[in-house]
Design a protein around this motif. Structure first.
Motif, PDB file in Angstrom:
ATOM      1  N   ALA A  37       0.829  -1.206   0.000  1.00  0.00           N
ATOM      2  CA  ALA A  37       0.000   0.000   0.000  1.00  0.00           C
ATOM      3  C   ALA A  37       0.862   1.253   0.000  1.00  0.00           C
ATOM      4  O   ALA A  37       0.549   2.242  -0.683  1.00  0.00           O
ATOM      5  N   LEU A  38       1.958   1.232   0.745  1.00  0.00           N
ATOM      6  CA  LEU A  38       2.846   2.392   0.781  1.00  0.00           C
ATOM      7  C   LEU A  38       3.518   2.610  -0.570  1.00  0.00           C
ATOM      8  O   LEU A  38       3.591   3.747  -1.075  1.00  0.00           O
ATOM      9  N   LEU A  39       4.001   1.546  -1.196  1.00  0.00           N
ATOM     10  CA  LEU A  39       4.628   1.680  -2.503  1.00  0.00           C
ATOM     11  C   LEU A  39       3.638   2.201  -3.537  1.00  0.00           C
ATOM     12  O   LEU A  39       3.954   3.077  -4.355  1.00  0.00           O
ATOM     13  N   SER A  44       7.194   4.629   7.250  1.00  0.00           N
ATOM     14  CA  SER A  44       6.983   3.345   7.904  1.00  0.00           C
ATOM     15  C   SER A  44       5.584   2.830   7.592  1.00  0.00           C
ATOM     16  O   SER A  44       4.650   3.614   7.418  1.00  0.00           O
ATOM     17  N   PHE A  45       5.447   1.515   7.532  1.00  0.00           N
ATOM     18  CA  PHE A  45       4.151   0.938   7.159  1.00  0.00           C
ATOM     19  C   PHE A  45       3.575   0.030   8.233  1.00  0.00           C
ATOM     20  O   PHE A  45       2.527  -0.585   8.022  1.00  0.00           O
ATOM     21  N   ALA A  49      -2.457   5.699   2.544  1.00  0.00           N
ATOM     22  CA  ALA A  49      -2.831   6.446   1.340  1.00  0.00           C
ATOM     23  C   ALA A  49      -3.113   7.904   1.671  1.00  0.00           C
ATOM     24  O   ALA A  49      -2.665   8.822   0.955  1.00  0.00           O
ATOM     25  N   GLU A  50      -3.841   8.133   2.770  1.00  0.00           N
ATOM     26  CA  GLU A  50      -4.142   9.508   3.186  1.00  0.00           C
ATOM     27  C   GLU A  50      -2.865  10.261   3.541  1.00  0.00           C
ATOM     28  O   GLU A  50      -2.671  11.418   3.155  1.00  0.00           O
ATOM     29  N   GLY A  51      -1.969   9.591   4.290  1.00  0.00           N
ATOM     30  CA  GLY A  51      -0.747  10.245   4.715  1.00  0.00           C
ATOM     31  C   GLY A  51       0.160  10.616   3.559  1.00  0.00           C
ATOM     32  O   GLY A  51       0.742  11.701   3.544  1.00  0.00           O
TER      33      GLY A  51
END
Length: 465
Positions: free
Chosen positions: A371-373, A438-439, A448-450
């Protein structure tokens, strides 16, 4: 220490109002102030505590908070302390960032622990309740730790239980190892970038710090050899598996070369094995400890990362006279880790709940890393990620040349977002602007919001230049 700018702002506003109040006049209640400032009760309570620490208000349980009235005493003079203390060893700015997680209103996009929704909380509650009834939980253990817990930890490293020293988490282990294995003024070599807590541990031990660049395969061995020759260092600090902040894993060829260099130079390797239980694959890379029969590798491990940040439990594993010295020196710090904590740890690590938790954790961390990528690609394409981590909690992102990471992270903080300033992961000046993301502490939706907020903050900085 928690550094909450929101609480500071509320405290400053209330201080001005209290200055105009009569002694004994009652302040509004926490609920009313929370509504007025649109802040949590915890943040308002923090602000009131700051006023009380300065003698501006007094709190009477069950009655409320009251203005103290004008001060009749002079301001304290602490100038003598600066002369008596001498130069500070520890970098205060780096230290303030290490334990800072803002308020409950901040979205943690840089944090070294797991969010509560993926911790084994129900299992820990059940195990803790049972452990509290065990008489051993309220008796002293040997300074090195309880025999059962030492056996459990030793089995994970193919070590002798006698080589295990139980400590209160990985950070205490790092400080204790560096302070015991080297004299003040000696040099420790770290990979660069590196974990800020290791830099602080070295500073606390009075050590000089030299750094060697690392890439996707870990520390660059040729550069390490040159630095060992130059500095005559006797300690090398490494994170061979899923390094914080880059996520790099030390390659097999470099593992052998690093151990050989340590043997050649008579040096210790402090292996920070903090992410052993945070690998996405079922089998993480083997620890360096198992490849070293001669006692050059001293391993520090922690269970606060995979189990709970509140379970302050870890271990140092060391062979030979170094291990004996570490265990003998333990009583200078404290007599033992809380026996209750040790009972909880041993019960958790030997329970059927532990492998189930690790399986769920692998799936959750993989999902959140993805999700972070994906969020970076969609909302922050300006960032470059060199290493796609296969374990740990962090991702290392390079930003466009000229970006001020301090301004960016400050802007993100004001927007309610915690981001790691890459400057704090380097001993000296950073070669480029980086941030650590960090995830493990945020859900995919929060990630996603961040990242959207971070992208907006970056473009806001660019538009004002």
């Amino acid at each position: 220490m928690i550094h909450d700018n929101r609480a500071d702002a509320i405290a400053a506003t209330l201080a001005n109002e209290v200055a105009r109040m009569r002694a004994g006049e009652r302040l509004p209640g926490v609920r009313e102030l929370s509504k007025r400032f649109q802040a949590s009760a915890a943040t308002v309570s923090d602000a009131l505590a700051r006023l009380a620490s300065h003698g501006l208000v007094r709190t009477e349980p069950g009655r409320g908070t009251f203005a103290s009235g004008p001060k009749r005493t002079s301001e304290p003079d602490y100038s003598w302390q600066s002369q008596t203390l001498g130069p500070a060893r520890v970098d205060a700015e780096r230290a303030s960032r290490l334990g800072s997680y803002g308020s409950g209103e901040h979205l943690p996009l840089s944090w070294g622990y797991l969010s509560s929704d993926i911790l084994p909380q129900e299992d820990l509650q059940r195990i803790t309740s049972r452990a509290a009834k065990n008489p051993r939980s309220w008796s002293m253990t040997a300074p090195a730790g309880s025999p059962e817990l030492r056996r459990v930890i030793a089995a994970q490293y193919r070590a002798d239980p006698a080589d295990v020293l139980v400590v209160s988490g990985g950070q205490q282990g790092l400080v204790f190892a560096m302070r015991t294995l080297a004299e003040p003024g000696a040099t420790v070599i770290t990979e660069s970038p590196s974990y800020p807590g290791a830099i602080l541990a070295a500073q606390s031990a009075g050590l000089s710090i030299a750094s060697v660049p690392a890439d996707a395969d870990g520390i660059i061995v040729e550069r390490l050899a040159g630095e060992l020759e130059r500095t005559k260092a006797r300690i090398i600090y490494l994170q061979p598996s899923f390094a914080n902040p880059t996520g790099a894993v030390l390659s097999a060829s470099r593992r052998a070369a690093v151990i050989e260099l340590a043997a050649t130079h008579g040096a210790f390797i402090i292996e920070d094995d903090w992410a052993r239980h945070l690998a996405f694959a079922q089998q993480p890379p083997p620890p360096l400890f198992g490849d070293d029969p001669h006692g050059h590798v001293v391993t520090v491990t922690t269970f606060s990362k995979p189990a709970s940040p509140g379970l302050r439990l870890g271990a140092i594993i060391a062979r030979g006279p170094a291990g004996e010295r570490l265990r003998a020196s333990r009583t200078a710090d404290d007599l033992c880790v809380s026996p209750l904590t040790q009972e909880i740890g041993a019960a958790l690590l030997t329970s059927q709940a532990w492998p189930r938790h690790l399986g769920r954790l692998r799936a959750a961390l993989t999902e959140r890393r993805n999700a972070l990528l994906a969020s970076l690609e969609a909302s922050l394409p300006e960032a470059t990620v060199a290493t796609r981590p296969t374990g740990g909690l962090h991702l290392w992102a390079k930003l466009p040349t000229g970006t001020s990471t301090s301004q960016l992270t400050d802007a993100a903080y004001r927007a309610g977002l915690l981001v790691g300033d890459g400057r704090h992961f380097f001993v000296n000046e950073p070669p480029a602007p980086f941030v650590r993301l960090s995830f493990g502490a945020a859900t995919p939706a929060q990630i996603a919001e961040g990242v959207r907020e971070l992208g907006a903050a970056l473009r806001g900085l660019t538009s004002t230049e």
